[in-house]
Design an enzyme around this catalytic site. Sequence first.
Site, PDB file in Angstrom:
ATOM      1  N   GLU A  66      17.371  14.354 -16.746  1.00 59.40           N
ATOM      2  CA  GLU A  66      17.793  13.785 -15.704  1.00 59.40           C
ATOM      3  C   GLU A  66      17.829  12.499 -15.121  1.00 59.40           C
ATOM      4  O   GLU A  66      18.294  11.615 -14.279  1.00 59.40           O
ATOM      5  CB  GLU A  66      15.954  14.137 -14.928  1.00 59.40           C
ATOM      6  N   ARG A  75      20.168  11.689 -12.337  1.00 55.95           N
ATOM      7  CA  ARG A  75      19.982  10.701 -11.117  1.00 55.95           C
ATOM      8  C   ARG A  75      19.817   9.463 -11.103  1.00 55.95           C
ATOM      9  O   ARG A  75      20.142   8.389 -10.615  1.00 55.95           O
ATOM     10  CB  ARG A  75      17.960  11.577 -11.345  1.00 55.95           C
ATOM     11  N   ASP A 114      23.365  26.397 -14.958  1.00 58.33           N
ATOM     12  CA  ASP A 114      24.571  26.084 -14.460  1.00 58.33           C
ATOM     13  C   ASP A 114      25.496  25.123 -14.963  1.00 58.33           C
ATOM     14  O   ASP A 114      26.833  25.128 -14.094  1.00 58.33           O
ATOM     15  CB  ASP A 114      24.231  25.492 -13.095  1.00 58.33           C
ATOM     16  N   GLU A 162      21.654  23.790  -3.430  1.00 59.53           N
ATOM     17  CA  GLU A 162      22.539  24.763  -3.179  1.00 59.53           C
ATOM     18  C   GLU A 162      23.923  25.531  -3.057  1.00 59.53           C
ATOM     19  O   GLU A 162      25.395  25.396  -2.367  1.00 59.53           O
ATOM     20  CB  GLU A 162      22.527  24.870  -5.224  1.00 59.53           C
TER      21      GLU A 162
END
Length: 537
Positions: free
Chosen positions: A150, A154, A290, A435
């Site tokens: 993350e 980010r 993913d 998404e």
Amino acid sequence: MKQLFSAFVCLAYLSSGSTASKHVADGMRGFEGNTPRSHDIQRFMKNQVQTSNFTDGAALKKMRENRAKDVRDGFQRAWKAYRKYAFGADEINPLTLEPLTTRNGWGATLIDSLDTIYIMGLEDEFKEATEKVRSINFDKNDGEPSKVFETNIRYIGGLLSAYELSNDRMFLKQATALADIMLEAFDTPTGIPWQMWDVQTGTGSSETGPATLNNLAEIGTYQLEFFRLSQHTRDPAYHKAAQRVYDVLLDRNDPKKGTSYSVPGLYPIFLDIKSGKFLTGKPNLGGGSDSFYEYLIKTWALSGFRLQRNLDMWNESLKAIKKFIVSKGSDKRLYMGIGDDEGLDSISDTFTAFFPGTLALASRLLNDDETFDLAHNLLVSSYNTFSRMPTHIGPENFGFLPDGDDDSDLLRSQRAEIKKYGFYLDRPYYLMRPEVIESIFYFYRITGDEKYADWIWEIWQGIKANCEVDGGFAGVRDVRLGREGGLIGKQESFVFAETFKYIYLAFTDQNVISLDDYIFSTEGHPFKRSIPFNGTF
């Protein structure tokens, strides 16, 4: 095998200060030891991703301008609340207006939002945010371990994108400072990073499971940002660390029937970072997996089509995905489940909805019409999870009934929803995830078909009607009921970084962040495709 334990000599580069170009072979050789051929690279470079045939007309242009303004106004309302009550905090609770520390207190929303603010032309907001970012010290945090994945997507991704758009080197300096800290998390026996990294103590851990557990997405979603950081700093250390993950996965794991890794290119979710071996977790395209697959094709494209191994891995994975993950439902639509050669679990989540867009992108990069058709069929089922809801927003998780299967194992309520919607809701809440919108955006920019922009507008109306509150945009507990079913006091930074960005880009001038000029990270941060790479940093 010696090379598997030598990658961290590259850490010495971090303090070398050298500006000499350094050649790297990491990732440039394919499965057969081949390097990309120059005529293939030239052929890929000629392939157009974004259409030039968008519909013209004064009335349509005016409508698009009005829609873009409406989205930008919504962003500004949410940003105003964040600025007033939580500026510099990781998040704001949109219901209570409390500032929240969820990503080490470095300002996740602040940094994740930078490029969206810039793209929307909000000059005053960008200037103020820039000065706030300038004062951040990444050596200090809230005392909690950092989730390395993350932090990369980010923070580091957001800073790099802001640098490329604004040319303010402060953003690059901050990205490099944070990446140097996170690079320490890769100093493991295999080079596969810890899931969590304690900045204060310099120790790693897992978020929930055994200490050395990590998942596929959280080891395979550095390659894009670290490649670009190596380009900007002319330091191969970042690229080498990220590519080493692939070295280990391929060297330490052979597909074998009857094991958790039974199909080449279809990887289990969980692995041990000390051994580099896969553990458990049936392969899928949802959370935990993913962006691993997403970064195979996107990093290849960002490298100017030179990272041949990425392309070979993508092609191998796509072949397996088509055979074992994609399944026709009882409504004759194509869905993405959880599966391998031992069977399919017909459950899916909203994270999988990234795949139609990434697949469409890949089809244009490779000039592959058959893959584009598959992408479109998957998009329709993904959009259907939103459009069939009365709120026009979709659930976190859902299930489907494979075509021809008996429904006797399903609950009566599940059978009823399959009959009504084509799928049943498993986790009915919506947290403003992007998404579905992201994939529709790709189809709009690739085809120019205005129906896709209309789909996004319909979703945006649902978001405003059900999610908007005084403090920004809250989650919805049940998409069948909308606001009346209760709200969730959560507004993650990706709402600003991705959800707003993709909605806005569907209505602003189509040349803004063209798909022929940029590659989006998994967090929606655009990186320029024009920065050349010839094997050296």
